[in-house]
Design an enzyme around this catalytic site. Structure first.
Site, PDB file in Angstrom:
ATOM      1  CE1 TYR A 143      -3.418  -2.818   0.626  1.00 42.49           C
ATOM      2  CE2 TYR A 143      -4.466  -0.412   1.243  1.00 42.49           C
ATOM      3  CZ  TYR A 143      -4.848  -2.129   0.752  1.00 42.49           C
ATOM      4  OH  TYR A 143      -5.975  -2.785   0.720  1.00 42.49           O
ATOM      5  CE  LYS A 194       1.753 -16.852  -2.677  1.00 45.16           C
ATOM      6  NZ  LYS A 194       0.859 -18.438  -3.081  1.00 45.16           N
ATOM      7  CG  ASP A 227      -1.418 -20.087  -1.305  1.00 46.76           C
ATOM      8  OD1 ASP A 227      -1.156 -20.141  -0.387  1.00 46.76           O
ATOM      9  OD2 ASP A 227      -1.478 -20.667  -2.857  1.00 46.76           O
ATOM     10  CG  ASP A 251      -7.931  -4.789   1.013  1.00 45.14           C
ATOM     11  OD1 ASP A 251      -8.921  -4.143   2.184  1.00 45.14           O
ATOM     12  OD2 ASP A 251      -8.202  -5.134   0.467  1.00 45.14           O
ATOM     13  CG  ASP A 255     -13.388  -7.736   2.122  1.00 43.79           C
ATOM     14  OD1 ASP A 255     -13.233  -6.480   3.503  1.00 43.79           O
ATOM     15  OD2 ASP A 255     -13.355  -7.116   0.812  1.00 43.79           O
TER      16      ASP A 255
HETATM   17  C1  IPM Z   1     -10.122  -1.653   3.954  1.00 43.86           C
HETATM   18  C2  IPM Z   1     -10.600  -0.454   2.630  1.00 43.86           C
HETATM   19  C3  IPM Z   1      -9.406   0.266   2.939  1.00 43.86           C
HETATM   20  C4  IPM Z   1      -8.697  -0.601   2.512  1.00 43.86           C
HETATM   21  C5  IPM Z   1      -9.716   0.667   0.738  1.00 43.86           C
HETATM   22  C6  IPM Z   1     -10.984   1.860   1.440  1.00 43.86           C
HETATM   23  C7  IPM Z   1      -8.709   2.210   1.207  1.00 43.86           C
HETATM   24  O1  IPM Z   1     -10.677  -1.382   2.138  1.00 43.86           O
HETATM   25  O2  IPM Z   1     -10.115  -0.911   4.738  1.00 43.86           O
HETATM   26  O3  IPM Z   1      -9.982  -2.519   4.110  1.00 43.86           O
HETATM   27  O4  IPM Z   1      -8.069  -1.347   1.099  1.00 43.86           O
HETATM   28  O5  IPM Z   1      -6.995  -1.049   3.272  1.00 43.86           O
HETATM   29 MG    MG Z   2     -11.056  -4.099   2.183  1.00 41.41          MG
END
Ligand code: IPM
Ligand code: MG
Length: 370
Positions: A143, A194, A227, A251, A255
């Site tokens: 990032y 990884k 993975d 990230d 999710d």
């Molecule tokens: C998160 C979001 C952020 C990230 C974006 C909005 C920059 O997806 O907080 O997970 O990728 O960190």
């Molecule tokens: Mg995110």
């Protein structure tokens, strides 16, 4: 009764302001009850800030965040900003706050509320009782790594570049958070990288192992490729206690883990920095769902993740464990009573809008505090 605490509220865009309104009501409730008093400040971030100031995060807002004891963040972004350049994206607000406050440890719990076990896309017997804490590094890796950019090659084609970089210091400080967290939980850390293909991953693995051997031998440490971790999360998610990983893998995996719980609309997060000499630790709390522009302004958004983020704030920034648990129990009781917003609606339940869901949580708070 505790002294006043400085809180900066950043509702942001989309459903951010609507769900934050419900948290303000919980804060007012605590104030009326004499449980906690906050000095509240509010500011614009993301698209809301772009519209007024031309930047997603102003220096003044960042300074206010630095001066606050904790920041409560809503969500940023919207389709109207999709074509903006990389220097003018609403998302820069959250990245700028993480970098500017040194918030390197992003804590993302994925917990299944009993009342919602059937809402998961996985079978209830796979997810019931699930309680994972993902510790995601959040100020380094790809990032922020240099070099980055898009360059034009001599033949006129282009090349996009991002760089995954981690130093031992960056790995050690976030690993420490994961080990400390595991000690408060089931005592297990899975470190994810990884190292089979990435040098930064190999350094990650070696550094985490060295810290473990030197200071945290009481915690059970295992290593897993990212993975495989994604696969294991849907195969047998309850094998995990604390997952420690990099910014990008965290990230993705957070999710994924969030969906195991049935709704993105339920999950809170905390992002913590290093404590200063006086023990003050910068911290930001946000729901992990986004700004949901498709449902913004319709009064149907689920405010529970934002309310649960406030509970995390009470726990991690102010050590108000009792008050944090009170808020969490009020949310759980609301769900057990069959009350649902549209995103978690189930047969036989009652569907409520944002404000009515806030009302329901306040009613449960009244009952629990009676
Ligand atoms: C998160 C979001 C952020 C990230 C974006 C909005 C920059 O997806 O907080 O997970 O990728 O960190
Ligand atoms: Mg995110």
């Amino acid at each position: 009764m505790s002294a006043n605490k400085k809180l900066l509220i950043l509702p942001g865009d989309g459903i951010g302001p609507e769900i934050m309104r419900e948290v303000r009501r919980v804060i007012d409730w605590m104030d009326r009850r004499g449980l906690v008093h906050f000095d509240l400040q509010e500011d614009l971030v993301g698209g809301a800030s772009l519209d007024v100031h031309g930047v997603p995060l102003t220096d003044a807002c960042l300074a206010r965040a630095r001066a606050a004891d904790a920041v409560l963040f809503g969500a940023v972004g919207g389709p109207q900003y999709a074509s903006f350049g990389f220097d003018k994206r609403p998302e820069l607000a959250i990245l700028g706050l993480r970098a500017g406050l040194g918030l390197f440890a992003n804590l993302r719990p994925a917990q299944v509320f009993d009342a919602l076990a059937a809402a998961s896309t996985l079978k209830p017997e796979i997810v019931r009782g699930l309680d994972i804490m993902i510790v995601r590094e959040s100020t380094g890796g790809i990032y922020f790594g240099q070099p980055r950019g898009i360059e034009t090659l001599p033949d006129g084609t282009q090349r996009g570049i991002n760089t995954e970089v981690y130093t031992t210091a960056e790995i050690t400080r976030v690993a420490r958070v994961a080990f400390e967290m595991a000690r408060q939980r089931q005592g297990r850390v899975t470190s994810v990288e990884k190292s089979n293909v990435m040098e930064s991953g190999l350094l990650w693995r070696q550094t985490v192992q060295a810290l473990h051997d030197a200071e945290y031998a009481d915690v059970a440490l295992t290593h897993m490729y990212a993975d495989n971790c994604a696969m294991q999360l849907v195969r047998a998610p309850r094998q995990f206690d604390v997952i420690l990983t990099s910014n990008l893998f965290g990230d993705l995996l957070s999710d994924l883990a969030s969906m195991l719980t049935g709704s993105l609309g339920m999950l809170a997060s905390a992002t913590l920095g290093a404590a200063d000499a006086a023990g003050r630790r910068p911290a930001l709390y946000e729901p992990i769902h986004g700004s949901a522009p498709d449902i913004a302004g319709r009064g149907i958004a689920n405010p529970l993740a934002q309310i649960l983020s406030f509970a995390m704030l009470l726990r991690y920034s102010f050590a108000l464990e009792k008050e944090a648990a009170l808020v969490e129990r009020a949310v759980a009781a609301t769900l057990s009573a069959g009350l649902r917003t549209a995103d978690i609606m189930a047969p036989g339940c009652t569907q409520l809008g944002t404000t009515a869901m806030g009302d329901a949580v306040l009613r449960e708070l009244d009952k629990l505090a009676a």
